[in-house]
Design a protein around this motif. Structure first.
Motif, mmCIF file in Angstrom:
data_model
loop_
_atom_site.group_PDB
_atom_site.id
_atom_site.type_symbol
_atom_site.label_atom_id
_atom_site.label_comp_id
_atom_site.label_asym_id
_atom_site.label_seq_id
_atom_site.Cartn_x
_atom_site.Cartn_y
_atom_site.Cartn_z
ATOM 1 N N VAL A 149 0.839 -1.204 0.000
ATOM 2 C CA VAL A 149 0.000 0.000 0.000
ATOM 3 C C VAL A 149 0.877 1.258 0.000
ATOM 4 O O VAL A 149 0.625 2.213 -0.723
ATOM 5 C CB VAL A 149 -0.964 -0.009 1.209
ATOM 6 N N MET A 175 -5.416 -3.776 4.251
ATOM 7 C CA MET A 175 -4.454 -3.494 3.182
ATOM 8 C C MET A 175 -4.826 -4.255 1.896
ATOM 9 O O MET A 175 -4.837 -3.674 0.810
ATOM 10 C CB MET A 175 -3.034 -3.899 3.603
ATOM 11 N N TYR A 227 -7.887 -2.849 0.247
ATOM 12 C CA TYR A 227 -7.582 -1.575 -0.419
ATOM 13 C C TYR A 227 -6.878 -1.821 -1.756
ATOM 14 O O TYR A 227 -7.230 -1.217 -2.777
ATOM 15 C CB TYR A 227 -6.700 -0.722 0.509
ATOM 16 N N LYS A 256 -9.151 -2.904 -4.490
ATOM 17 C CA LYS A 256 -9.970 -1.799 -4.991
ATOM 18 C C LYS A 256 -9.199 -0.961 -6.014
ATOM 19 O O LYS A 256 -9.761 -0.323 -6.880
ATOM 20 C CB LYS A 256 -10.326 -0.912 -3.781
ATOM 21 N N LYS A 257 -7.851 -0.965 -5.866
ATOM 22 C CA LYS A 257 -7.042 -0.012 -6.627
ATOM 23 C C LYS A 257 -6.362 -0.595 -7.857
ATOM 24 O O LYS A 257 -6.030 0.128 -8.785
ATOM 25 C CB LYS A 257 -5.952 0.576 -5.705
#
Lengths: 196, 601
Positions: free
Chosen positions: A79, A115, A118, A121-122
């Motif tokens: 991240v 983490m 996230y 999602k990215k």
């Protein structure tokens, strides 16, 4: 074709060897390559990165938004470093967190699933649990070779299976070669079957 | 042959291609790998040494250069402060054989105390400086530096920065090392003995000579201009030049001027390069040196040009530059977006902080903890120094109250003692630092009757910079086994009456030694002797008996070893990290930590 690969983790996880193998494999394939590593005080348990740039480049460090591939030895570090990744870049990430020292007092420990959620999602992700895949080798220290295998199997490393394997033979002492080759093959299978 | 080399490796092999005869230095990030690389390649005929400190290294090299040999000195930027005494004088005397002083700057700073700029030192000493932007350039430029040094009989500075030193590239290098032939020392006291009269004469000559060097450097290949017709100009130096090029990929509407030799400033080159430009933006790390030179130039030559950079606040003074910082500033300057599309990370979850810590099993942890235990409830000051053991400042140890520069801990403990009579003053110094600049400080303490306790953390290596040998290790860079300089004997020899040597991993004995010393007047020394765990074979592994562990976490709270982790069920030990040092075992109040069966060889 240019390929920027960022390797990140925590000091002592073996990121440097992984970057050296990629760089020398690229050289073997007659590609221009540059790399840069964290050296010095930060190596002692701090966040570390290696930047490998295959093809013509100027900056020794990969610019933000330029990495095709992020090899993350630790989910929090993944991240921390996704700012380097291209919009359609790929992350291969170890889901097992390394707690920061002193995390034992609970306030500095963190939830690895936050983490990984996230990351999902990215960007495009391949998740791998280093403890599970390294169990048969007796130590998570082989994860650096496993992750190279995954990237090779998923065909995102920019160098071929054969050259990477040649580099293992050249760089790893005979005594540990067999087990490292097994670790590489294990990763290769995971990578070949991964959906990205 | 092609070699994949770190910038420091390129400097090393470049110097070999120049036939360097002697290389001396003191380890310091980011410069250490230059000498390490030299030691790994066949180098028969080359004298190679880790000197005891940078001043010694420079003096050794200077005498070699007086003899007509080619000599190189390597250090980090703060090392140049230590070597500045001989360097200032050497600049007046000059050399015969080529002599290059590599002083690696560390913008950030990443592993240093200061963000000083070696180019300012070059100006201060009035000697040339070369500033490579890449490892490939460093290989060529170090050879040029030797040529210029010999041509003008002056020592020359060579200033790479961290991102050049630690970047890797594939470089075509000379296959065989051929040391230069040289005449040997020829007595000439008018030349080699510095006297006020000689300095007066040479000062004048040097200023005249520097005008010629500036002219010469004005046609130096690495000082370059691209797209000379553009009205907007950019000036860049060192790695900043690489950042600008990365940002400008494909953009040809801006004039890009690169300065590789900041001093003596290549004025005629710059005047020509700036001709017809309306404005110029300067990118350089550390100080605005080139920017100031351009301002001077534009004042003297009444140039109608706007000079932009650090001095008008556009470019940051502190820290490293990066592609991102340069791209942002260029966007304003050129009015076009040159950055890359990025993933939006504004919603990133909070990330764990990872400050560097002492390794699991590091004997320094035991040393610090023993002093802390022994002085519990008493007023004491702890003066730290430069090395891994600076990390003793971190929680939970919190055992470094001051840290200034190499060797300063020993003398600062004396200053604290003289004006704080109610406290006990401690100085912590590593073995390599002790040899580099600690011994004179101890003599000062003995002579001036300080009450202090010196703790020498002797791990038999120079650990932080990558495990270089030093006078106490019995090995040198010529690959020879030599007599070890014994720290205990040195201390006794310079008048320290109480000297104890203990194993820092034996907590009880270590605490007793500290308590004994604290009860005595005068200068006392404890040598905490145990090898660096990064090079010693681990002695075994410890494990936690979960039946006995009461989860009080005392071990974690007291020593903060990275191998210890708290779980809901009790403390656990990471078997990949544990080295079996046993310090936690000695702290556990319920004897829940023990040796893992069969782990001791």
């Amino acid at each position: 074709m240019n390929k920027d690969i960022l390797i990140c983790g925590v000091g002592g996880q073996g990121t440097v060897l992984a970057s050296k193998i990629i760089a020398s494999a690229a050289m073997e394939e007659k590609k221009t390559v540059h790399s840069a590593e964290t050296i010095g005080m930060a190596q002692r348990g701090g966040s570390v990165t290696s930047h490998v740039r295959i093809g013509e480049s100027y900056s020794p460090l990969i610019p933000h938004g330029s990495a095709d591939l992020l090899l993350a030895f630790e989910p929090g570090e993944a991240v921390r470093n996704i700012k380097y990744l291209k919009k359609d870049g790929v992350v291969i990430v170890n889901t097992v967190p390394t707690d920061p020292v002193g995390a034992s007092s609970e306030d500095n420990s963190y939830d690895a699933s936050v983490m990984t959620d996230y990351l999902l999602k990215k960007c495009k992700c391949i998740f791998v649990n280093s403890e599970e895949v390294c169990k048969e080798f007796g130590s998570s220290k082989f994860f650096n070779i496993v992750i190279l295998g995954i990237a090779t199997g998923a065909d995102v490393l920019g160098v071929s299976f054969d050259t990477v394997q040649d580099q293992l033979t050249k760089r790893i002492p005979q005594k540990f070669l067999e087990i490292n080759k097994k670790a590489f093959m294990k990763g290769y299978e995971i990578g070949s079957n991964a959906q990205i | 042959m092609k070699e994949y080399l770190m910038g420091n490796g390129a400097i090393a092999l470049g110097a070999m291609a120049a036939g360097v005869n002697l290389v001396a230095g003191y380890p310091g990030t980011p410069s250490s790998e230059i000498i390490e690389t030299l030691s790994k390649y066949p180098h028969e005929g080359l004298h190679l040494e880790w000197s005891v400190n940078e001043k010694a290294a420079l003096e050794v090299a200077a005498a070699a250069a007086y003899s007509g040999a080619r000599a190189m000195v390597t250090m980090k930027q703060v090392g140049l402060n230590v070597a500045s005494d001989p360097l200032m004088s050497l600049a007046y005397v000059g050399v015969k054989g080529g002599m290059v002083i590599v002083s690696a700057d560390d913008p950030g700073p990443i592993s240093s105390q200061t963000e000083q700029d070696t180019r300012r030192f070059a100006d201060f000493c009035r000697i040339p400086v070369f500033d490579p932007a890449t490892p490939e350039e460093a290989y060529v430029m170090i050879q040029d530096a030797f040529e210029y040094s010999e041509k003008y009989s002056t020592p020359v500075l060579f200033r790479p920065t961290t991102r050049v030193c630690h970047a890797y590239a594939s470089i075509d290098v000379e296959d065989i090392y051929k040391p230069r032939e040289y005449e040997g020392f020829v007595k000439d006291s008018k030349r080699w003995v510095i006297f006020p009269r000689l300095s007066y004469i040479n000062h004048g000559n040097i200023e005249k000579r520097n005008v010629s060097i500036a002219e010469d450097l004005s046609s130096y290949g690495f000082n370059s201009v691209a797209c000379p017709a553009a009205k907007k100009a950019i000036v860049a130096s060192g790695v900043s030049y690489s950042y600008v090029k990365e940002c400008l990929k494909g953009n040809t509407d801006v004039r890009l001027i690169r300065v590789a030799t900041a001093f003596p400033f290549p004025e005629s080159f710059m005047l020509e390069a700036l001709k017809g430009a309306d404005e110029v933006l300067c990118f350089e790390e550390l100080s605005p040196y080139i920017e100031e030179q351009i301002l001077k130039l534009s004042g003297r030559h009444k140039l109608a040009i706007e000079v932009r950079g650090k001095l008008d606040g556009e470019v940051p003074h502190n820290g490293e530059l990066s592609v991102e910082i340069v791209a942002k500033i260029l966007k304003e300057y050129l009015g076009e977006d040159i950055g890359l599309e990025q993933i939006d990370v504004s919603d990133s979850p909070g990330l764990p902080v990872r400050p560097p810590v002492l390794c699991a099993g590091c004997p320094h942890r035991g040393s610090f903890y023993a002093v802390k235990r022994a002085m519990q409830g008493k007023k004491a000051y702890f003066c730290g120094d430069i090395g891994c053991y600076t990390l003793g400042n971190a929680m939970p140890l919190d055992m470094v109250d001051t840290c200034l520069c190499m060797g300063a801990g020993i003398t600062m403990a004396q200053g604290l003692d003289h004006v704080n009579e109610d406290a006990t003053s401690f100085a912590f110094v590593g073995d390599s630092t002790f040899f580099a600049s600690g011994i004179t400080g101890v003599i000062n303490a003995v002579y001036n009757e300080a009450d202090m306790i010196l703790c020498v953390l002797d791990n038999s290596t120079t650990a932080m910079t990558g495990h270089q040998p030093h006078p106490g290790t019995g090995k040198n860079m010529m690959g020879n086994i030599v007599d070890k300089v014994d720290i205990e004997k040195v201390l006794r020899g310079i008048g320290v009456k109480t000297v104890m040597t203990v194993d820092p991993l034996d907590l009880k004995k270590s605490v007793e030694a500290v308590k004994d010393c604290a009860s005595l007047k005068g200068v006392k020394a404890i040598i905490f002797k145990s090898p660096c765990i990064a090079i010693a074979k681990p002695s075994g592994k410890c494990c936690v008996d979960s039946e006995k562990c009461i989860n009080c976490k005392k071990c974690i709270r007291e020593i903060g070893c990275p191998a210890l982790a708290g779980t809901e069920k009790g403390v656990s030990i990471d078997m990949d990290l544990c080295t079996g040092c046993g310090l936690c075992e000695q702290i556990c109040p319920v004897e829940a930590i023990r040796d893992l069966e069969g782990s001791r060889s």
